[in-house]
Enzyme design. Structure first.
Site, PDB file in Angstrom:
ATOM      1  N   GLU A 293       0.838  -1.206   0.000  1.00  0.00           N
ATOM      2  CA  GLU A 293       0.000   0.000   0.000  1.00  0.00           C
ATOM      3  C   GLU A 293       0.875   1.259   0.000  1.00  0.00           C
ATOM      4  O   GLU A 293       0.563   2.246  -0.662  1.00  0.00           O
ATOM      5  CB  GLU A 293      -0.907  -0.009   1.236  1.00  0.00           C
ATOM      6  CG  GLU A 293      -2.142   0.846   1.076  1.00  0.00           C
ATOM      7  CD  GLU A 293      -3.157   0.534   2.161  1.00  0.00           C
ATOM      8  OE1 GLU A 293      -4.168  -0.099   1.843  1.00  0.00           O
ATOM      9  OE2 GLU A 293      -2.925   0.899   3.330  1.00  0.00           O
ATOM     10  N   GLU A 296       2.047   1.760  -3.402  1.00  0.00           N
ATOM     11  CA  GLU A 296       0.933   2.258  -4.222  1.00  0.00           C
ATOM     12  C   GLU A 296       0.736   3.770  -4.002  1.00  0.00           C
ATOM     13  O   GLU A 296       0.556   4.532  -4.961  1.00  0.00           O
ATOM     14  CB  GLU A 296      -0.344   1.488  -3.852  1.00  0.00           C
ATOM     15  CG  GLU A 296      -1.516   1.773  -4.772  1.00  0.00           C
ATOM     16  CD  GLU A 296      -2.790   1.054  -4.324  1.00  0.00           C
ATOM     17  OE1 GLU A 296      -2.742   0.251  -3.372  1.00  0.00           O
ATOM     18  OE2 GLU A 296      -3.842   1.336  -4.928  1.00  0.00           O
ATOM     19  N   CYS A 313      -8.356  -2.217   4.057  1.00  0.00           N
ATOM     20  CA  CYS A 313      -8.261  -3.456   4.850  1.00  0.00           C
ATOM     21  C   CYS A 313      -9.532  -3.760   5.639  1.00  0.00           C
ATOM     22  O   CYS A 313      -9.716  -4.878   6.091  1.00  0.00           O
ATOM     23  CB  CYS A 313      -7.057  -3.423   5.768  1.00  0.00           C
ATOM     24  SG  CYS A 313      -6.771  -1.858   6.539  1.00  0.00           S
ATOM     25  N   SER A 333      -7.457   1.813  -2.186  1.00  0.00           N
ATOM     26  CA  SER A 333      -6.220   1.113  -2.518  1.00  0.00           C
ATOM     27  C   SER A 333      -6.611  -0.231  -3.127  1.00  0.00           C
ATOM     28  O   SER A 333      -7.619  -0.834  -2.734  1.00  0.00           O
ATOM     29  CB  SER A 333      -5.414   0.896  -1.240  1.00  0.00           C
ATOM     30  OG  SER A 333      -4.551  -0.198  -1.399  1.00  0.00           O
ATOM     31  N   LYS A 372     -15.364  -9.916   8.307  1.00  0.00           N
ATOM     32  CA  LYS A 372     -14.270 -10.696   7.724  1.00  0.00           C
ATOM     33  C   LYS A 372     -14.773 -12.040   7.199  1.00  0.00           C
ATOM     34  O   LYS A 372     -14.178 -12.629   6.304  1.00  0.00           O
ATOM     35  CB  LYS A 372     -13.165 -10.924   8.760  1.00  0.00           C
ATOM     36  CG  LYS A 372     -12.336  -9.692   9.031  1.00  0.00           C
ATOM     37  CD  LYS A 372     -11.302  -9.462   7.946  1.00  0.00           C
ATOM     38  CE  LYS A 372     -10.536  -8.162   8.158  1.00  0.00           C
ATOM     39  NZ  LYS A 372      -9.833  -7.725   6.941  1.00  0.00           N
ATOM     40  N   GLU A 375     -15.950 -11.240   3.831  1.00  0.00           N
ATOM     41  CA  GLU A 375     -14.800 -10.953   2.959  1.00  0.00           C
ATOM     42  C   GLU A 375     -14.185 -12.264   2.445  1.00  0.00           C
ATOM     43  O   GLU A 375     -13.896 -12.403   1.256  1.00  0.00           O
ATOM     44  CB  GLU A 375     -13.749 -10.158   3.747  1.00  0.00           C
ATOM     45  CG  GLU A 375     -12.500  -9.835   2.943  1.00  0.00           C
ATOM     46  CD  GLU A 375     -11.441  -9.115   3.780  1.00  0.00           C
ATOM     47  OE1 GLU A 375     -11.448  -7.872   3.769  1.00  0.00           O
ATOM     48  OE2 GLU A 375     -10.631  -9.777   4.442  1.00  0.00           O
ATOM     49  N   GLU A 380     -13.802 -13.667  -5.620  1.00  0.00           N
ATOM     50  CA  GLU A 380     -12.477 -13.421  -6.208  1.00  0.00           C
ATOM     51  C   GLU A 380     -11.337 -13.986  -5.354  1.00  0.00           C
ATOM     52  O   GLU A 380     -10.215 -14.084  -5.821  1.00  0.00           O
ATOM     53  CB  GLU A 380     -12.257 -11.927  -6.492  1.00  0.00           C
ATOM     54  CG  GLU A 380     -12.427 -10.974  -5.326  1.00  0.00           C
ATOM     55  CD  GLU A 380     -13.857 -10.441  -5.156  1.00  0.00           C
ATOM     56  OE1 GLU A 380     -14.811 -11.163  -5.498  1.00  0.00           O
ATOM     57  OE2 GLU A 380     -13.999  -9.319  -4.635  1.00  0.00           O
ATOM     58  N   CYS A 528     -10.373  -2.083  14.922  1.00  0.00           N
ATOM     59  CA  CYS A 528     -10.652  -3.518  15.143  1.00  0.00           C
ATOM     60  C   CYS A 528     -10.671  -3.909  16.618  1.00  0.00           C
ATOM     61  O   CYS A 528     -11.285  -4.913  16.966  1.00  0.00           O
ATOM     62  CB  CYS A 528      -9.617  -4.368  14.451  1.00  0.00           C
ATOM     63  SG  CYS A 528      -9.680  -4.217  12.694  1.00  0.00           S
TER      64      CYS A 528
HETATM   65 FE1  HC1 Z   1      -8.259  -5.783  11.620  1.00  0.00          FE
HETATM   66 FE2  HC1 Z   1      -6.703  -5.982   9.650  1.00  0.00          FE
HETATM   67  S1  HC1 Z   1      -6.337  -4.643  11.451  1.00  0.00           S
HETATM   68  S2  HC1 Z   1      -8.848  -5.253   9.469  1.00  0.00           S
HETATM   69  O1  HC1 Z   1      -8.757  -4.085  11.998  1.00  0.00           O
HETATM   70  O2  HC1 Z   1      -6.073  -4.682   8.389  1.00  0.00           O
HETATM   71  O3  HC1 Z   1     -10.608  -7.511  11.687  1.00  0.00           O
HETATM   72  O4  HC1 Z   1      -7.189  -6.785  14.246  1.00  0.00           O
HETATM   73  O5  HC1 Z   1      -6.975  -8.423  11.111  1.00  0.00           O
HETATM   74  O6  HC1 Z   1      -7.212  -8.094   7.519  1.00  0.00           O
HETATM   75  O7  HC1 Z   1      -3.890  -7.033  10.108  1.00  0.00           O
HETATM   76  C1  HC1 Z   1      -9.714  -6.855  11.764  1.00  0.00           C
HETATM   77  C2  HC1 Z   1      -7.696  -6.397  13.335  1.00  0.00           C
HETATM   78  C3  HC1 Z   1      -7.228  -7.293  10.931  1.00  0.00           C
HETATM   79  C4  HC1 Z   1      -6.951  -7.281   8.324  1.00  0.00           C
HETATM   80  C5  HC1 Z   1      -4.916  -6.651   9.883  1.00  0.00           C
END
Ligand code: HC1
Ligand code: SF4
Length: 594
Positions: A293, A296, A313, A333, A372, A375, A380, A528
């Site tokens: 990132e 980028e 993220c 991103s 998550k 996700e 994909e 998080c």
């Molecule tokens: Fe998160 Fe991440 S910090 S998004 O807040 O970018 O859920 O802890 O795992 O993928 O590393 C959450 C936390 C986590 C991702 C990272």
């Protein structure tokens, strides 16, 4: 100070204190269900009634402020009987499936039923049963709501709902998304979505903040504990786990260890004892994200591109862009989240080292977040197995709450185990990667590396980018960087967390009242550490404590820069070759949906 009496004991409290706060602060018990310390007061469950001398009716303690000379009784026979009758009515409407409920053992309603001993003999319960027997109706029948598991993240069983309305207030107050509300009237009132649609047909971002505050098991993450248990018990495949930054501080809070105690080695020991073959760290791939990132961002600054560039993220934020701000897709991103990056490298780089095919590995990701789960199910994020079939990069995502359930089922207390270490080659993470778990942490980690890589003469000392630390919902700082031709530039950085703040911020960007170059977005207030899959807690300080733990871990760490992570250097040397290179684009970057 105001002088009051509770149950005959004289106490002094500050003016404007509610009776509930005054009682709690002085150790008196008052039952509550709709009250939650982090939500606005609603006063709709009527369980916190108290007798007040001079008042012709009992008053709700959560909405009543103290006055000079107030005499309160929390335990009069009338108060106790009123609470018992309310609970008995609620219990009559509640299903009796506690043994298989997500919240069994961690259910505020179950605790109240036990404390007040509301059994089948309670007169109100018998009365209701007889009444409905006569009319040939079940009391629960008109209130029937279907089970909604239309998203991959959240399961909603409104039959278990106790109508406290906390989920409605969380979705409104924290996120301003307003998916949930009371629908129907005249005795059939229940919590529902607009037009009573399944959640995936609404603008729900699957953040799980509603499930965080649900006192029962009516809204919870979609459970994957049983599937993970089956994989661990059958041992047919290599079962690998990776753990998000925010998990370790949540476990530290849960097991009540000292504020400066790093729980990570205990967490790893607990996961090994559960039977995982390899334990890897998502902090490793947070470092990888910084490399990708950061590169980028520097490329956009040098060669032009969409600004502001937004971090990518947080899957709740991605859901929000796709559902409500599709015009911002190109500002995101292109980096996959750290969860998906480690998913991709486990089923390629790591599989190759063990001479395995992607389908020989089961990868479980432990996350503080419900979104998550969704996700990981995106079409994909799959690759071809040896037989040409699609294999997901992440097989299961369990929340911190689900991890605690697994530990409980296997009777493992990680705090009693001997320390253990993550496995190699995906087990080293810098404290910059760990900071991803708290609002501002992705930005702080990116700034640390970007300032050094671009050759800024006096980089901000580690831990001194204070403007973007703390729990404020919108934070900003100017960050010196250098372009590739050596020109000094000041990058306008912003950090936003919580859906309600994100909407306010985007409105100002749209109206050109604010202009930024790089923005970190996290859907949950505080990031998080306060994810929708974290353990439920009635302690209003719990988010603050987790944040402090994150900063302490950073201060105590010897590896504080993502680009200095030896395993990151190794993966670029041996496998990826360069950030934003051909293989990186194939494995670590993605696109977003219309
Ligand atoms: Fe998160 Fe991440 S910090 S998004 O807040 O970018 O859920 O802890 O795992 O993928 O590393 C959450 C936390 C986590 C991702 C990272
Ligand atoms: Fe609202 Fe988040 Fe719950 Fe969806 S998951 S209903 S957006 S609080």
């Amino acid at each position: 100070m105001v002088n009051i009496t509770i149950n005959g004991r004289k106490i002094q409290v500050k003016p404007k204190t509610t009776v509930l706060d005054a009682a709690k602060a002085n150790g008196f018990y008052i039952p509550t269900l709709c009250y939650h310390p982090r939500l606005p007061i609603a006063g709709n469950c009527r369980l916190c009634l108290v007798d007040v001398k001079g008042s012709w009716k009992p008053l709700t303690a959560c909405t009543t402020e103290v006055w000079e000379g107030m005499e309160i009784e929390t335990d009069s026979p009338a108060v106790i009987e009123t609470v018992r009758s309310s609970l008995a009515m609620m219990r009559e409407e509640h299903p009796n499936d506690c043994m298989t409920c997500e919240s069994n053992g961690d259910c505020e309603f179950q605790d109240l039923i036990y404390r007040y001993q509301i059994d089948a003999q309670h007169p109100v319960r018998s009365l209701l049963r007889n009444k409905f027997k006569k009319t040939n109706h079940s009391i629960t029948e008109p209130c029937y709501s279907p089970y909604d598991n239309s998203t991959f993240s959240i399961a909603r069983d409104m039959n278990k709902c106790v109508k406290c309305g906390r989920c409605i207030r969380a979705c409104h107050h924290f996120q301003n998304i307003n998916i949930l509300g009371f629908i129907n009237r005249a005795g059939y009132e229940r919590v529902g979505t607009p037009m009573d649609r399944p959640m995936n047909f609404t603008k729900c971002v699957e953040c799980g903040q509603c499930s965080q505050v649900c006192p029962v098991g009516a809204i919870a993450e979609r459970n994957e504990v049983i599937e993970v248990l089956k994989q661990l018990d059958s041992k047919r495949k290599v079962v690998v786990v990776s753990t998000a930054p925010a998990i370790r501080v949540a476990l530290a809070e849960n097991f009540n260890v000292e504020p400066d105690f790093d729980f990570t080695p205990k967490m790893v020991a607990g996961l090994k004892k559960l039977g995982f073959d390899y334990v890897f760290d998502t902090n490793f791939s947070a470092d990888l994200t910084i490399m990708e990132e950061g590169t980028e961002l520097i490329t956009r600054l040098n060669e032009g591109g969409k600004f502001p560039m937004f971090t990518s993220c947080c899957p709740g934020w991605i859901n929000m862009v796709e559902k409500s701000y599709p015009e911002l897709r190109d500002n995101l991103s292109s980096c996959k989240s750290p969860q998906q990056m480690i998913g991709a490298v486990i089923k390629t780089y790591f599989a190759k080292q063990l001479n395995l095919n992607p389908e020989d590995i089961i990868h479980v990701s432990v996350m503080p977040c419900t979104a998550k789960k969704g996700e990981a199910k995106r079409p994909e994020f799959v690759r071809k197995g040896s037989d040409g079939k699609d294999v997901p990069d992440i097989d299961y995502v369990i929340t911190t709450r689900e991890l605690l359930t697994l530990l409980k089922l296997k009777k493992i207390n990680p705090s009693e185990l001997k320390d253990a270490k993550f496995d190699s080659p995906l087990g080293i993470g810098s404290s910059a990667g760990n900071l991803f778990g708290v609002t501002g942490g992705v930005m702080e980690a990116a700034v640390r590396t970007a300032q050094i890589i671009t050759g800024v003469e006096n980089p901000i000392p580690l831990g001194e980018l204070k403007a973007i630390r703390g729990l404020d919902g919108i934070k900003a700082a100017n960050v010196p960087l250098k372009t590739k031709d050596g020109k000094d530039v000041s990058v306008r950085a912003a950090v936003v967390s919580g859906g309600a703040n994100i909407q306010k911020f985007l409105e100002k960007i749209k109206n050109k009242e604010l202009e930024f170059d790089f923005v970190e977005m996290m859907m949950c207030p505080g990031g998080c550490i306060n994810g929708g899959g974290q353990p439920k807690s009635a302690d209003p300080k719990v988010v603050l404590n987790k944040m402090q733990r994150m900063y302490t871990m950073d201060n105590q760490a010897s590896l504080r820069l993502s680009h200095e992570n030896p395993e990151i250097k190794e993966i670029y040397e041996k496998f990826l070759h360069e950030p934003n290179g051909h293989l990186s684009h194939e494995l670590l970057h993605t696109h977003y949906n219309d």
